[in-house]
Design an enzyme around this catalytic site. Sequence first.
Site, PDB file in Angstrom:
ATOM      1  N   HIS A  76       4.172  -1.290   5.345  1.00 22.79           N
ATOM      2  CA  HIS A  76       3.771  -2.236   6.377  1.00 22.79           C
ATOM      3  C   HIS A  76       3.647  -3.647   5.800  1.00 22.79           C
ATOM      4  O   HIS A  76       2.579  -4.272   5.832  1.00 22.79           O
ATOM      5  CB  HIS A  76       2.437  -1.781   6.989  1.00 22.79           C
ATOM      6  CG  HIS A  76       2.169  -2.360   8.346  1.00 22.79           C
ATOM      7  ND1 HIS A  76       1.742  -3.649   8.528  1.00 22.79           N
ATOM      8  CD2 HIS A  76       2.249  -1.820   9.573  1.00 22.79           C
ATOM      9  CE1 HIS A  76       1.558  -3.869   9.819  1.00 22.79           C
ATOM     10  NE2 HIS A  76       1.858  -2.778  10.477  1.00 22.79           N
TER      11      HIS A  76
ATOM     12  N   HIS B 228      -1.947   0.446  18.372  1.00 21.51           N
ATOM     13  CA  HIS B 228      -0.853  -0.520  18.420  1.00 21.51           C
ATOM     14  C   HIS B 228       0.494   0.203  18.488  1.00 21.51           C
ATOM     15  O   HIS B 228       0.698   1.209  17.827  1.00 21.51           O
ATOM     16  CB  HIS B 228      -0.887  -1.437  17.196  1.00 21.51           C
ATOM     17  CG  HIS B 228      -1.837  -2.593  17.379  1.00 21.51           C
ATOM     18  ND1 HIS B 228      -2.384  -3.264  16.322  1.00 21.51           N
ATOM     19  CD2 HIS B 228      -2.339  -3.162  18.493  1.00 21.51           C
ATOM     20  CE1 HIS B 228      -3.177  -4.225  16.775  1.00 21.51           C
ATOM     21  NE2 HIS B 228      -3.173  -4.174  18.085  1.00 21.51           N
TER      22      HIS B 228
ATOM     23  N   GLU C 197      -1.468  -0.607   3.931  1.00 21.01           N
ATOM     24  CA  GLU C 197      -0.666  -1.652   4.559  1.00 21.01           C
ATOM     25  C   GLU C 197      -0.723  -2.883   3.662  1.00 21.01           C
ATOM     26  O   GLU C 197      -1.629  -3.025   2.829  1.00 21.01           O
ATOM     27  CB  GLU C 197      -1.230  -2.002   5.942  1.00 21.01           C
ATOM     28  CG  GLU C 197      -2.625  -2.629   5.893  1.00 21.01           C
ATOM     29  CD  GLU C 197      -2.753  -3.852   6.791  1.00 21.01           C
ATOM     30  OE1 GLU C 197      -1.773  -4.623   6.885  1.00 21.01           O
ATOM     31  OE2 GLU C 197      -3.826  -4.033   7.384  1.00 21.01           O
TER      32      GLU C 197
ATOM     33  N   ASP D 231      -3.701   0.139   9.651  1.00 21.71           N
ATOM     34  CA  ASP D 231      -3.996  -1.295   9.511  1.00 21.71           C
ATOM     35  C   ASP D 231      -5.498  -1.446   9.418  1.00 21.71           C
ATOM     36  O   ASP D 231      -6.230  -0.752  10.109  1.00 21.71           O
ATOM     37  CB  ASP D 231      -3.467  -2.064  10.726  1.00 21.71           C
ATOM     38  CG  ASP D 231      -1.939  -2.051  10.759  1.00 21.71           C
ATOM     39  OD1 ASP D 231      -1.334  -1.522   9.805  1.00 21.71           O
ATOM     40  OD2 ASP D 231      -1.371  -2.556  11.741  1.00 21.71           O
TER      41      ASP D 231
END
Lengths: 659, 599
Positions: free
Chosen positions: B413, B70, B203, B178
């Site tokens: 995050h 990502h 995260e 993530d």
Amino acid sequence: MKLYCLSGHPTLPCNVLKFKSTTIMLDCGLDMTSTLNFLPLPLVQSPRLSNLPGWSLKDGNAFLDKELKECSGHVFVDSVPEFCLPETELIDLSTVDVILISNYHCMMALPYITEHTGFTGTVYATEPTVQIGRLLMEELVNFIERVPKAQSASLWKNKDIQRLLPSPLKDAVEVSTWRRCYTMQEVNSALSKIQLVGYSQKIELFGAVQVTPLSSGYALGSSNWIIQSHYEKVSYVSGSSLLTTHPQPMDQASLKNSDVLVLTGLTQIPTANPDGMVGEFCSNLALTVRNGGNVLVPCYPSGVIYDLLECLYQYIDSAGLSSVPLYFISPVANSSLEFSQIFAEWLCHNKQSKVYLPEPPFPHAELIQTNKLKHYPSIHGDFSNDFRQPCVVFTGHPSLRFGDVVHFMELWGKSSLNTVIFTEPDFSYLEALAPYQPLAMKCIYCPIDTRLNFIQVSKLLKEVQPLHVVCPEQYTQPPPAQSHRMDLMIDCQPPAMSYRRAEVLALPFKRRYEKIEIMPELADSLVPMEIKPGISLATVSAVLHTKDNKHLLQPPPRPAQPTSGKKRKRVSDDVPDCKVLKPLLSGSIPVEQFVQTLEKQHGFSDIKVEDTAKGHIVLLQEAETLIQIEEDSTHIICDNDEMLRVRLRDLVLKFLQKF
Amino acid sequence: MPEIRVTPLGAGQDVGRSCILVSIAGKNVMLDCGMHMGFNDDRRFPDFSYITQNGRLTDFLDCVIISHFHLDHCGALPYFSEMVGYDGPIYMTHPTQAICPILLEDYRKIAVDKKGEANFFTSQMIKDCMKKVVAVHLHQTVQVDDELEIKAYYAGHVLGAAMFQIKVGSESVVYTGDYNMTPDRHLGAAWIDKCRPNLLITESTYATTIRDSKRCRERDFLKKVHETVERGGKVLIPVFALGRAQELCILLETFWERMNLKVPIYFSTGLTEKANHYYKLFIPWTNQKIRKTFVQRNMFEFKHIKAFDRAFADNPGPMVVFATPGMLHAGQSLQIFRKWAGNEKNMVIMPGYCVQGTVGHKILSGQRKLEMEGRQLEVKMQVEYMSFSAHADAKGIMQLVGQAEPESVLLVHGEAKKMEFLKQKIEQELRVNCYMPANGETVTLPTSPSIPVGISLGLLKREMAQGLLPEAKKPRLLHGTLIMKDSNFRLVSSEQALKELGLAEHQLRFTCRVHLHDTRKEQETALRVYSHLKSVLKDHCVQHLPDGSVTVESVLLQAAAPSEDPGTKVLLVSWTYQDEELGSFLTSLLKKGLPQAPS
């Protein structure tokens, strides 16, 4: 440390290593050459095979003619084929903690071990090894189960009878332990005991030993294994290759500094060059097809076949053979072709980078797309409709004793236009062909064995420098057929230790050290002193904690505070409790300096020094105290005057080093 | 005191441009190198000048680790390595290495070709940057140098997403990137062993959410899509090319098949078609079910979903379109959105998290009048949010912390407010310290690593054998000498240490004369001494030897009768320096005299 050798087959090893407190099985190979003694299992009724004459003893006694059949001077057992298992009596296999698998060919005996010996441990293998190993087992079970054979011969195994049989039956070893093939249920249960691992993954066994698989370059997911503790290292090398074919290259560097290197799985055809063999394969194939003949390639459903298909992909167009159909027939053909495309991470760099495009790593995807390569689960069904000749058929089993290959041998054997090309090195092609004689079809022997040859081994050993090499006895002498080729054996210093089936080797190394952790609080309290340039010492007194085979040193407990209070103090409260060990002393007392210090700093004026044979006696006359000083000892003899004794003690200690 | 230091350059109390600096045992590691979707200025990349003002980044960083493809985790990578300048190793998994350059190129195209930005990284820079990448396998221990090692764990989330353990000696940090703790239609759940790191950096996107069952959400999603197309509306689903897109495709594909629907489903851009190829080739990274059945049917070959052409957007009648990017901040999804926004029959379904500043975030927070390129746009279409992001929810995060058993937890995050809530929850329920630094703020954790040395097996076995004795209830002390030569530390018995160094032991012995008033014979004196000591020294080995002498452990006591005074006996107490305490104690004890014999 001991090595129990359960298999006599150098490329299908099964050894058990006892290392520290662990019992580790290295590979689980199944010797299938035993099946060569059996008649082939035909897919469709074969009049030729069923009409073979029964075998009778020289004196005409024919009591074995139901079990043994004769074909062109060879005798075969007419029964469900059986395999030669690893030794199960040498060591109690229920004590095995883990099994390490190096490649999919070396796990074929797994169900026999995990399902029938009380084994309760874990099996470790890479994902491609497990997936392709499963395909090989599935194929094997399928080949055997789809042609149920009513007859099961056992009379010939009787020791007194076996003696009377002709070779090679007479010389077959351990026939009483030969077993029929396992079932799919046993395969599934065995495979469920496998834990997947990746290359360079460190796996802890009971905190005592660490095992790590390394890429071995031989097949998809094939690995060598490092078995080590903090101070000892055993390398297990099994089926490795330095040739660039499809798998990831071999990791050699990590094998360095081994105490013992167990070396198995070298090439079975040390005189053949694989590249040359591939060339011969292609040219013979082209020649046959151009003359209108068919080509039969007995093979396993995975491995070299990928390389052969890739060669043909490049070759057929230039040779003008693009219209010749390639058939791949196996119950697992589709799975094998599909699986090969999804293990990019286990492939050589070239193939890996194709996936990044994203394209399938193997060109057989294109052969399938363009209909040049077709695959079928068996000769029944769709295949019979699509079948066109001349063609090339890849099918198993390479022993020619079961599988669809039996059908093609019977079908094509009578015509000299056809050719069978042997590429798999596991079976002697002459023995494989014996039950099909007399044969008109051409036979070409192009064994492709990419495993290490003796030149590569000697280079590898020079590179990684193990202290000791252990290998099957076959590698310590030239092959029987080429006894003058002294270059076809392992040459190393010290000479390799060799093993044979059912032998137990004591491995030559002594463990001297073990890792222990020192807690930071304890480390802070240590007082190092330099004894020699670069060497410091510190005395350590600590509490040892051992848990899960890991050792830890903690600071000693603080001396309990004297309990103040009304409680009456008893004499025994003063008794020194936890024995605080004094350091060892070393050095010697310089007498003159010692006496001077006594006079100047401690005010003794009546000191008398006498020489003795070994040293001196220092007399403090008024105090009635005597100090014997020798090179390595000092003895203070005094009245019960603690003050004086402690003063003298501390003075002596000042002159000595403490450990 | 050794310590671990952590400084987020991005993703500190924020979602976007993930970039976290970790110093552990003298090694510096950078975790992720992302861009921020909410900014178009300097703030979109992390501030790398924090690492060093003047000097090459390569000299300061031992390695860079990218958790997944990502862009908020890898979008700044070419800028960082090629424009700021970093030549050290960059680690990521194989699928990330395969897919990351494609997304970077896509990002570059939108920024340069569509928005006309100058001074952006070039295609060549992306290629040069990727040359510095070293691919890692799951669970492989990668030796970055002699001391620093890293190991990847499966994280779910997207294809190839990984959590990383960073380890030096006995100190370690785990960075989750993530992750997703529940398996979905195409990926498995994150997993880590009980590796007990000093610090777990996790995260916390869904720090306060506990999501309802996946099945409900899926049913809801299908119902909404179905209803909209039934009444002739168009459905826009903004997605990122890889990840949720595949999951939603599988979902719609099976639904269309089951319901025998004919309404077209499109997938925008060629990228996604390519994306599906990656999924086919990296099957081992997908979930159990897909891996098991891929030979019979590859789930990523869709029958009902076709490639989208820009002209289709104006076609009459219902349709479903998946378009990139997922936060409606640029590109095709935004174009389609503008075309369809005015019609209340249509629907936009946001299947994931939207960063502040994006159109996606604006419409999700209820804004219905947008200003775009100087024009007003009224949003009449229905706006739906369905959390399909593959992030762990609060329960999942707690579960992972429980699995890894870290000493401390650090949140990144996520949004500050939500983090605060989760921080309290972690500290109260798991009794673990929890930190949530803002960008540029450093958290320092002192560590106390133990020191590994080699102990001679002889010494260890001797001690362990004694440890097994039943009387050894009290903690036993192990005595030895630590020999330190260069960096080689060995603990051996003191005798062995002397021997190894070629030193002789010096024996120091004391003999004390203790005068006792006793008229009896010396043998009887000795016997009285024996019984006295035996009663006082209960925990010691006191023996009366046949030759009349008494021993306490290795201290020797002998009674003698001096000729001049028959009423006095002399007791010779003799001990070595090793028994100093005991010898000293005995002489002072005996000086007090013997108790009266109970005659």
